[in-house]
Design a protein around this motif. Structure first.
Motif, PDB file in Angstrom:
ATOM      1  N   CYS A 111      80.125  55.073  72.806  1.00 52.85           N
ATOM      2  CA  CYS A 111      80.613  54.614  71.486  1.00 52.85           C
ATOM      3  C   CYS A 111      82.265  54.719  71.420  1.00 52.85           C
ATOM      4  O   CYS A 111      82.636  55.430  72.457  1.00 52.85           O
ATOM      5  N   CYS A 114      83.433  58.360  72.336  1.00 54.76           N
ATOM      6  CA  CYS A 114      83.553  58.898  73.632  1.00 54.76           C
ATOM      7  C   CYS A 114      84.577  57.901  74.629  1.00 54.76           C
ATOM      8  O   CYS A 114      85.116  58.543  75.475  1.00 54.76           O
ATOM      9  N   ASN A 132      78.504  61.664  76.643  1.00 56.50           N
ATOM     10  CA  ASN A 132      78.097  60.920  75.639  1.00 56.50           C
ATOM     11  C   ASN A 132      77.912  61.832  74.287  1.00 56.50           C
ATOM     12  O   ASN A 132      78.452  63.046  74.416  1.00 56.50           O
ATOM     13  N   CYS A 133      77.361  61.297  73.334  1.00 62.33           N
ATOM     14  CA  CYS A 133      77.319  62.272  72.041  1.00 62.33           C
ATOM     15  C   CYS A 133      76.195  62.018  71.059  1.00 62.33           C
ATOM     16  O   CYS A 133      75.148  61.010  71.658  1.00 62.33           O
ATOM     17  N   CYS A 136      75.757  57.999  70.997  1.00 61.56           N
ATOM     18  CA  CYS A 136      75.686  56.972  72.024  1.00 61.56           C
ATOM     19  C   CYS A 136      75.030  57.772  73.382  1.00 61.56           C
ATOM     20  O   CYS A 136      74.772  58.989  73.403  1.00 61.56           O
ATOM     21  N   ARG A 174      80.853  66.354  66.827  1.00 58.80           N
ATOM     22  CA  ARG A 174      80.109  65.053  67.089  1.00 58.80           C
ATOM     23  C   ARG A 174      78.810  65.532  68.277  1.00 58.80           C
ATOM     24  O   ARG A 174      78.097  64.566  68.274  1.00 58.80           O
TER      25      ARG A 174
HETATM   26 ZN   LIG Z   1      79.410  58.860  71.976  1.00 51.37          ZN
END
Ligand SMILES: [Zn+2]
Ligand SMILES: [Fe+3]
Ligand SMILES: [Mg+2]
Ligand SMILES: [Zn+2]
Lengths: 747, 335
Positions: A111, A114, A132-133, A136, A174
């Motif tokens: 995303c 990120c 990542n988060c 994503c 996030r």
């Molecule tokens: Zn992300």
């Protein structure tokens, strides 16, 4: 209800609500609206209780402000007694007992948030290839079982460090409950730094790179020798390779990009998008997509991909460089030597890719589920799949009504499976061609995994009528009631299923081959589909198929069959002898020796290719028609070059006309334009006679964009809605969906 | 030729042709309704009797390398031999469509006699019937045979064990290709002669060299693919063969490339598949290669513990292909 009255509601949220930051979203909303209560994930989705004075606004915002990767199918809220002593809003432990009925999210590209971290030298995840988060990163390909929680994923072996644990536990972050979250201190490690990978690529080496659903083989797309070598070691014949470039701006140097296409290219699913090549494109090795007017292009979707392009751009700080065109273009092809399934394990890659890849870039985060890249194209105003895989699986296809749980095992080539649950159909990722033992194993694994993660026990298994498909044999071994669904019925039903059509409809299956209800070879069929039944109203005129499957790889043989049909068999040798044993093939056709008649539309395409000299001997099935389509700039009509009698559409006059054209381009344009008009002319009287306003178009020939677009427009002009395959591929990759739908309607 | 009662001209002619060719009666013995075999002679050769029967219909009756008569003798001799039996005696029953050319009949009868001599068996009893036109297609032959299985041998389709080696004596598809070429529709000359041959001598040599042989099958209808699958299923083993190790004549390969046929599924009339324990594999292969019918013999694969019931072929491209039994005739599969 007036504001200020304290109420307590229990809310069940169904859909794709796990692994997408939904609980943090609920937690954040609870904070915003001053609610107490709790939220948890369970087998059915998200369950929560919220108590406070603003529960109505809270419930409205649940759906309205949902996180980017969430998909909400249903929200069921019931009032319950207020608990006066409750303090705070808790995220509770997941409940892994009880029925499993929730969706797993597909994998998603990195995303923007990120990416900013990835290229921020001050960030602790600067250049970290596994960031990542909740918005994503990997999902389906790392999920062993549900509910989706870190211990149930490939991240189980990576305990969070203190910093990551703090983010994970912070409802304002996030990464709150981001199951695959990681950092350089606690997460997976890449075997080679980006600078080493880039150096190898620039030196003309073939690099295997572990991605989300499997390994890729990559090389520099401008390096003719490297691309030729990749083609050779992969035994790839003429099949095109996909191209990875840094961003849409870079893609535009090579291809024409419409708005819809750009959205596909940049979407979180990050498929390979088939795009029209520019005449003024920068140099690419000729071996990337030999002779084709299209390029398959995809953008980076893992941090590793981004880091390679970042390195090539000179390692700039920030993300501004990501808006600029970048010169680097990489061939990215799935690492599946010899037609085997994609390699996913590190040891497996070292063994199977030895002698192919010069360098193997792997890491210690296991791939749980194998998934090839998806391939899509923009077609008649909307996307259509050529192959459905990573980024889309296991996104369900909504059916028009709930049906009994059924498993369908698809066809033989480009196999997929499909499982129904309630009013949803879960189509698997592309599995492959089942002549191959390892691919058959992959099919069996996919059945087990999909049934497991969906929690479905099928009551029947649907399969093709062909007795010698491995999928049919597998279905027979399952010990469940079996339902044989005719191939073209399944093709048409797949389209009706995804479009939610419950009424009777006419279907055109324009296809390569399927065993007919009469045991004959079918493939250009007009079917009337009513509920779970189909009736054959007509078909294309039959051509001999000399050599069976061989004729599907040697279009000149179909040209010979067409010449016999024209009564010009004596011209076979003079016209076709340079392509193969023409005299022998003439005798096969005239003597009926292993030359079964077929009504296949694909074989009529082959005949046209053979006559026009477009890949008379193909490296892979479908190559010649793909090239034929590639020649078309503007379809043209040869008026009256077809006959319709007793439901049979005969294109012999069209092929006779092709014998007289000036060049292959003229022939390709005449063939496409006239075939389209002929099909419409064939179907319209039937539609009108029966008062039908829908026609479903399916089968492998609908992969042809010129034909699909022409039919959609032509039928629309006559007031008929033409439904095209959208969510499932038009070819045999969509069969299992149609089989599942037909079988479940009959239960 | 006249059709009708027992005394018709054709009937007499047929009796004459076949009875003289078969030499069914011993010198000086009156003709009886049955053949009589000495038990003592049989018992001296082994401890079990093998008995088999088969009917032969083939179109055309004569083809490169053979005819229906040779086929009828070889088929039954081979069915005895693959069980480890030494063939002793055959019966031969012939159904003839009225109007058959007498010259053809003579040639076929002579071929029966010649093949029996070559195989070292006697046709000890026989029968001929002439039926009306259309009641049969030219000529049907049924042969039955008895043989003696030597003491101590125990060949069986269920006896293959993991690690065993799979051998064949010669190239695949010669017979199938010869027959297809001989059919009028194709109007091509045969790429090769049929491999039709009595295998009892070859099999005897093999068993001498490899007495631990687990099983032997002749790869007739359904070809090598059918034999391998039957044995994988019956023995509950996997079979892994290497495509590059399977002998196929270039002419047959070319013929298959024209017709779109898979040589693995073509019928053979002189191909034996033998499964031997690994320690006897070299001796077995040497014995096969020393025999005129085994010059191109090869070890084509092994029995495995993995994937019981499944036959898998390693392709030259580094892939694997499942070799399955087909339900019927090969159908297209490419969509
Ligand atoms: Zn992300
Ligand atoms: Fe199909
Ligand atoms: Mg028999
Ligand atoms: Zn960490």
């Amino acid at each position: 209800m007036t504001a200020g009255t304290v109420e307590r509601w229990r809310v069940r949220v169904r859909g794709r609500v796990q692994g997408v930051g939904f609980r943090p979203h609920v937690h954040a909303l609870a904070g915003r609206f001053g609610l107490t209560g709790w939220v948890l994930n369970d087998g059915e989705g998200v369950l929560l209780e919220g108590q406070g004075a603003a529960t109505a606004a809270f419930r409205a915002a649940l759906s309205a402000d949902a996180p980017p990767l969430a998909r909400i199918d249903a929200v069921e809220a019931t009032r319950c007694p207020v608990q006066p002593d409750e303090r705070g809003f808790a995220i509770r432990h997941s409940r892994s007992d009880g029925p499993v009925a929730t969706g797993v999210a597909p994998d998603a590209a990195v995303c923007p948030a990120c990416l900013s971290e990835l290229f921020d030298p001050a960030d602790r995840r600067y250049r970290y290839p596994f960031l990542n988060c909740t918005h994503c990163g990997p999902r389906y390909t790392i999920t062993r079982r549900l509910p989706y929680d870190r211990p149930q994923t490939a991240m189980a072996g990576f305990p969070l460090c203190r910093a990551c644990a703090a983010e994970y536990a912070d409802p304002a972050d996030r990464r709150f409950h981001a199951q695959p979250t990681a950092c350089p201190d606690c997460g997976p490690r890449l075997s080679h730094p980006p600078e080493a990978i880039l150096a190898d690529l620039k030196a003309g080496r073939i690099v295997a790179v572990k991605g989300l659903g499997g390994f890729h083989l990559a090389c520099d797309a401008a390096d003719t020798q490297a691309v030729e070598r990749l083609r050779r070691v992969k035994q790839r014949n003429g099949k095109p390779f996909a191209l990875m470039v840094a961003n849409a701006a870079s893609a535009e140097r090579f291809v024409h990009l419409g708005d819809g296409e750009r959205a596909l290219l940049e979407g979180t699913a990050r498929p390979i998008v088939l795009l029209r090549r520019r005449d003024d494109a920068p140099f690419l090795a000729p071996g990337v997509a030999p002779g084709l007017a299209w390029l398959g292009v995809l953008l980076p979707y893992t941090p590793i991909h981004h880091l390679i392009f970042h390195e090539a751009a000179g390692r700039p700080a920030g993300t501004a460089w990501m808006e600029e065109p970048q010169p680097l273009a990489l061939v990215m092809t799935s690492a599946n030597p010899g037609g085997e399934p994609l390699a996913i394990g590190n040891a497996e890659a070292r063994e199977r890719l030895a002698g192919i890849a010069d360098t193997i870039v792997d890491h210690d985060r296991p791939i749980v589920v194998r998934a090839d890249d998806s391939v899509v194209r923009w077609l008649a105003g909307a996307p259509a799949f050529l192959r459905r895989g990573r980024g889309h699986v296991p996104e369900p296809i909504k059916l028009s009504r709930p049906v009994p749980p059924v498993l369908a095992v698809g066809g033989h080539l480009k196999a997929t499976i499909c499982v129904t649950r309630g009013d949803e159909a879960f189509l698997s990722q592309h599995i492959g061609d089942l002549d191959n033992l390892a691919t058959l194993d992959f099919l069996e694994e996919t059945v087990a995994h999909l049934l497991h993660v969906l929690g479905v026990e099928p009551v029947a298994v649907a399969h093709d009528r062909h007795p010698d498909f491995q999928s049919t044999r597998f279905a027979e071994r399952m010990g469940l009631p079996t339902v044989a669904v005719q191939h073209h019925h399944a093709h048409v039903a797949a389209v009706l299923a995804e479009h939610g059509v419950g009424e009777s409809a006419l279907g055109l299956a324009l296809d390569g081959f399927g065993l007919g209800m009469d045991g004959e070879s079918w493939g250009g069929e007009m079917l009337l589909v009513e509920g779970g039944r189909a009736e054959r109203l007509g078909h294309l005129a039959r051509l001999a198929q000399p050599g069976g499957d061989l004729a599907a790889r040697q279009p000149w043989r179909m040209a010979a069959a067409a010449l016999v049909r024209m009564g010009r068999g004596d011209e076979i040798v003079s016209r076709l002898a340079s392509h193969g044993p023409a005299e022998g093939v003439r005798r096969m056709i005239e003597g009926g020796v292993n030359a079964p008649p077929t009504s296949s539309c694909g074989r009529w395409f082959d005949a046209a290719c053979g006559i026009l000299g477009v890949r008379p001997v193909a490296g892979f099935e479908g190559e010649a028609p793909i090239l034929l389509e590639s020649l078309v700039r503007r379809p043209r009509l040869a008026p009256g070059a077809w006959r319709v009698a007793d439901g049979v559409l005969d294109l012999t006059p069209l092929l006779e006309r092709l014998l007289t054209v000036a060049d292959a381009v003229e022939g390709a344009e005449l063939f496409h334009g006239t075939l389209t008009a002929a099909l419409i002319d064939w179907a319209l009287p039937v539609l009108r006679g029966r008062g039908l306003r829908l026609i479903a178009l399916s089968g492998g020939c609908l992969m042809n964009g010129v034909l699909a677009q022409g039919l959609a427009e032509g039928f629309a002009a006559a007031g008929i809605a033409a439904l095209l395959p959208r969510k499932a591929p038009a070819n045999d990759g969509g069969l299992s969906l149609g089989q599942a739908w037909v079988a479940s309607l009959g239960l | 030729l006249a059709h009708g009662g027992g005394g018709s001209a054709m009937r007499d002619l047929v009796e004459d042709v076949f009875v003289s060719a078969f030499a069914v009666h011993e010198e000086g013995q009156p003709l009886e309704d049955q053949a009589r075999l000495s038990l003592a002679e049989l018992m001296a050769r082994g401890d079990r009797l093998a008995f088999t029967t088969d009917s032969f219909v083939v179109d055309p009756l004569e083809f490169a390398g053979g005819d229906i008569g040779k086929l009828a003798v070889c088929g039954t001799v081979n069915d005895l031999a693959v069980g480890g039996a030494v063939p002793v005696a055959l019966s031969c029953a012939v159904v003839i469509e009225e109007g058959m050319a007498v010259a053809t009949l003579r040639r076929i009868a002579a071929s029966i006699a010649r093949t029996a001599r070559e195989a070292g068996v006697r046709v000890v009893t026989g029968d001929t019937k002439v039926v009306a036109r259309g009641a049969c297609d030219k000529l049907f032959i049924t042969t039955s045979g008895v043989g003696v299985i030597r003491t101590g041998l125990d060949l069986g389709i269920a006896r293959a064990r993991p690690g065993d080696v799979v051998l064949i004596n010669g190239p695949l598809g010669d017979h199938g290709a010869a027959i297809m070429a001989a059919r009028g529709e194709l109007a091509v000359s045969a790429p090769v002669a049929s491999d039709c041959a009595p295998l009892n001598g070859l099999i005897g040599a093999l068993l001498d060299a490899a007495p631990g042989t687990r099983l032997i099958r002749d790869a007739t209808r359904g070809g090598l693919a059918a034999v391998l699958n039957e044995m994988a299923e019956a023995s509950n083993i996997g079979v892994r063969v290497a495509e590059s190790a399977i002998p196929i004549r270039p002419e047959v390969r070319g013929f298959c490339d024209l017709l779109g046929l898979d040589p693995l599924y073509l019928g053979n009339e002189g191909v034996a598949v033998a499964v031997v324990p690994p320690e006897q594999a070299d001796a077995a292969l040497a014995a096969l290669r020393a025999h005129p019918l085994g010059v191109l013999a090869a070890a084509i694969g092994t029995a495995t513990a993995e994937r019981p019931g499944r036959v898998v072929m390693d392709t030259p491209f580094g892939g694997t292909r499942i070799v399955d039994m087909l339900v019927g005739d090969p159908l297209p599969r490419i969509c």
